[in-house]
Design a protein around this motif. Structure first.
Motif, short mmCIF file in Angstrom:
data_model
loop_
_atom_site.label_atom_id
_atom_site.label_comp_id
_atom_site.label_asym_id
_atom_site.label_seq_id
_atom_site.Cartn_x
_atom_site.Cartn_y
_atom_site.Cartn_z
N ASP A 167 42.53 38.90 10.96
CA ASP A 167 42.48 38.34 9.61
C ASP A 167 43.32 39.19 8.64
O ASP A 167 44.12 38.67 7.86
N ARG A 168 43.15 40.50 8.73
CA ARG A 168 43.91 41.38 7.83
C ARG A 168 45.41 41.30 8.12
O ARG A 168 46.24 41.31 7.20
N LEU A 169 45.72 41.22 9.40
CA LEU A 169 47.13 41.14 9.79
C LEU A 169 47.78 39.89 9.17
O LEU A 169 48.86 39.95 8.60
N GLN A 170 47.05 38.75 9.27
CA GLN A 170 47.61 37.52 8.72
C GLN A 170 47.77 37.60 7.20
O GLN A 170 48.78 37.15 6.66
N ARG A 171 46.78 38.18 6.55
CA ARG A 171 46.88 38.28 5.08
C ARG A 171 48.05 39.17 4.69
O ARG A 171 48.80 38.88 3.76
N LEU A 172 48.20 40.27 5.40
CA LEU A 172 49.31 41.18 5.09
C LEU A 172 50.65 40.47 5.36
O LEU A 172 51.57 40.53 4.54
N ASN A 173 50.74 39.80 6.49
CA ASN A 173 52.01 39.14 6.83
C ASN A 173 52.41 38.08 5.81
O ASN A 173 53.59 37.93 5.51
N ARG A 174 51.40 37.37 5.28
CA ARG A 174 51.73 36.38 4.26
C ARG A 174 52.35 37.04 3.03
O ARG A 174 53.34 36.57 2.50
N LEU A 175 51.74 38.14 2.61
CA LEU A 175 52.27 38.85 1.44
C LEU A 175 53.67 39.40 1.71
O LEU A 175 54.56 39.32 0.86
N THR B 20 46.39 48.83 0.91
CA THR B 20 47.65 48.56 1.62
C THR B 20 48.34 47.34 1.01
O THR B 20 49.55 47.36 0.74
N LEU B 21 47.56 46.28 0.75
CA LEU B 21 48.15 45.09 0.10
C LEU B 21 48.78 45.47 -1.23
O LEU B 21 49.87 45.02 -1.58
N LYS B 22 48.07 46.33 -1.96
CA LYS B 22 48.53 46.72 -3.30
C LYS B 22 49.87 47.46 -3.21
O LYS B 22 50.79 47.21 -3.99
N LEU B 23 49.96 48.35 -2.24
CA LEU B 23 51.21 49.10 -2.07
C LEU B 23 52.36 48.15 -1.75
O LEU B 23 53.47 48.27 -2.29
N VAL B 24 52.10 47.19 -0.89
CA VAL B 24 53.13 46.22 -0.50
C VAL B 24 53.51 45.35 -1.70
O VAL B 24 54.70 45.08 -1.94
N GLU B 25 52.50 44.94 -2.46
CA GLU B 25 52.74 44.16 -3.67
C GLU B 25 53.63 44.95 -4.64
O GLU B 25 54.61 44.44 -5.16
N ASP B 26 53.29 46.22 -4.87
CA ASP B 26 54.00 47.02 -5.87
C ASP B 26 55.42 47.37 -5.43
O ASP B 26 56.35 47.33 -6.23
N ILE B 27 55.57 47.75 -4.18
CA ILE B 27 56.89 48.23 -3.75
C ILE B 27 57.82 47.06 -3.45
O ILE B 27 58.99 47.10 -3.81
#
Ligand code: SAH
Ligand code: SF4
Ligand code: F3S
Length: 445
Positions: A364-372, A325-332
């Motif tokens: 924890d995952r939510l915070q990491r995603l939100n930062r990205l 999921t992080l990767k998709l957000v990073e790429d798009i």
């Protein structure tokens, strides 16, 4: 003099609920009620509720508790619970809060007058049976005089394994193109500038209406609807939400590109960037298909803004799957992403599964995603720097009254110095001088 009939509505949840509340407010005003901002000053209090996640549902009970208490001092208080918690809990809600007069599901919003008449006759009423939604004949009381919502399809026939919406909103029911256009024409006459067409899965629009073209394609699609309503006089901008990747078409992208009033913004939730998780969610697409949709959009409309929803901590989601999921957000690089930690909901398959993750892992995952998300959104915002954007002025900046605020076609909130009374409802050309992750500042040209 204060009217003896004062109503208050508090609305939780999504745009569908907001649109329903505006229609219910219209019905109440038609019945002679006057709006009161303070629930404690009203003798009819209506909570239009949301149950998408557990915290949304719990909020309703705390509000309701206070009003139920008040009713012991003020027996003429009418207490109504509408919306998605009402549909989910039905009779159970009456047992939990016996002070309630009316429990009504979302499909019954337009029947508020009928239902209240039964209440005023002395009945405690529960209206949660599935019905054919009737067109509302009274006028909604809309919160804004500039932007308005127009429902195009109610309900949802998808079965995403985490989601309560199909249980509480019922099966899909499209309004006819004629009814939608008539509502938009009325809005145009009243001076509204921007319309957002609404559906939980708006790409499903029309599939329950009769009519097939010669080529075998269904005659009433969202794309056809956009062409059909595009020239409504007075309306300057058209938006629509929410798109489902499973049904999203190239034809729709071409229409958005071709039709100048349709805003350059797509809201297409992906939920997860991991194929196994998507499969367990029963979303009906892979992350590769999602990426192809975004590529296609960017081929036709390189500048369009893209927003989405995503869930972290779905049952069984591993660290590696979350990283997809992080990767998709990073790429798009989304312009905006609504993120949520998975919340088990009653009556949904995923709530029954083993492998529920702990709150710690989810947050924890939510915070990491939100930062990205914030980093990527800030990058996306930078493309506006120095550009001239059209902003539809909707309000004063509450934090700085020398400024007005509105949105760009791509849905970025934008502030600039100006007099609200003078600029209200105008499309103003603004040169962007500062960018932040989720908003812009500029100067009127
Ligand atoms: N119809 C839209 C969105 C419906 S609900 C769609 O299909 O995308 C809005 C958002 O709430 C969803 O996109 C999803 O991200 C989130 N959501 C729904 N159920 C949830 C649950 N059980 N836990 C956490 N988030 C949820
Ligand atoms: Fe829920 Fe899925 Fe329907 Fe969206 S498409 S409302 S997530 S069931
Ligand atoms: Fe909530 Fe119902 Fe909307 S559950 S998100 S108000 S459809």
């Amino acid at each position: 003099m204060k009217s003896p009939h004062r109503y208050h509505i508090t609305t939780f949840g999504c745009q569908m609920n907001k649109a329903d509340s505006e229609r219910m407010a219209g019905i109440l005003e038609n019945m002679g009620f006057e709006y009161s901002d303070d629930p404690n000053d009203a003798n009819l209090v209506l909570y239009n509720t949301c149950t998408i996640r557990d915290n949304a549902e719990q909020k309703v009970y705390s509000y309701l508790g206070r009003q139920a208490k008040r009713k012991h001092q003020q027996p003429d208080l009418t207490l109504v619970v509408a919306g998605c918690v009402a549909q989910q809990e039905g009779e159970t809600l009456l047992r939990r809060v016996p002070e309630l007069d009316l429990v009504m599901g979302p499909q019954h919003a337009n029947r508020l007058r009928d239902l209240l008449e039964q209440v005023f006759d002395g009945n405690q009423v529960v209206a949660t049976e599935p019905i054919q939604i009737v067109e509302d004949i009274t006028k909604p009381r809309r919160d804004s005089g500039i932007t308005a919502w127009v429902n195009v399809i109610y309900g949802c026939n998808e079965r995403c394994t985490y989601c309560v919406v199909p249980n509480v909103r019922g099966t899909e029911q499209s309004r006819t193109p004629e009814a939608i256009r008539a509502e938009m024409e009325e809005l145009g006459r009243q001076g509204y500038q921007e319309i957002t067409l609404l559906g939980q899965n708006i790409d499903a629009y029309g599939r329950d209406l009769p009519g097939v073209t010669e080529s075998g394609r269904h005659q009433h699609t969202l794309t056809d609807l956009l062409y059909y309503v595009h020239d409504v006089p007075g309306i300057k901008r058209i938006r629509f939400a929410t798109s489902h990747p499973r049904y999203f078409t190239e034809r729709l992208i071409r229409a958005c590109n071709e039709l100048p009033k349709v805003c350059e913004h797509f809201h297409i939730p992906f939920q997860s960037g991991d194929n196994d998780t998507l499969k367990a969610m029963a979303r009906g697409y892979t992350q590769q298909k999602y990426r192809r949709i975004i590529d296609k959009i960017r081929e036709y409309m390189p500048d369009a803004s893209i927003s989405a929803d995503a869930i972290v901590g779905f049952p069984g989601e591993t660290e590696a799957q979350f990283e997809n999921t992080l990767k998709l957000v990073e790429d798009i690089g989304f312009d905006q992403l609504n993120t949520a930690a998975y919340s088990p909901r009653p009556g949904t398959p995923a709530a029954q599964w083993d492998e529920q993750l702990t709150e710690e892992v989810k947050s924890d995952r939510l915070q990491r995603l939100n930062r990205l998300v914030a980093v990527k959104a800030a990058e996306r915002s930078q493309r506006y720097l120095g550009r001239i954007e059209e902003v539809l002025v909707e309000d004063q900046n509450p934090k700085d009254t020398t400024q007005v605020m509105g949105r760009t076609s791509g849905n970025r909130l934008t502030f600039f110095t100006g007099e609200f009374q003078e600029l209200k409802g105008q499309l103003v050309k603004v040169k962007i001088t500062q960018t932040r992750a989720f908003s812009l500042t500029g100067e009127a040209m």
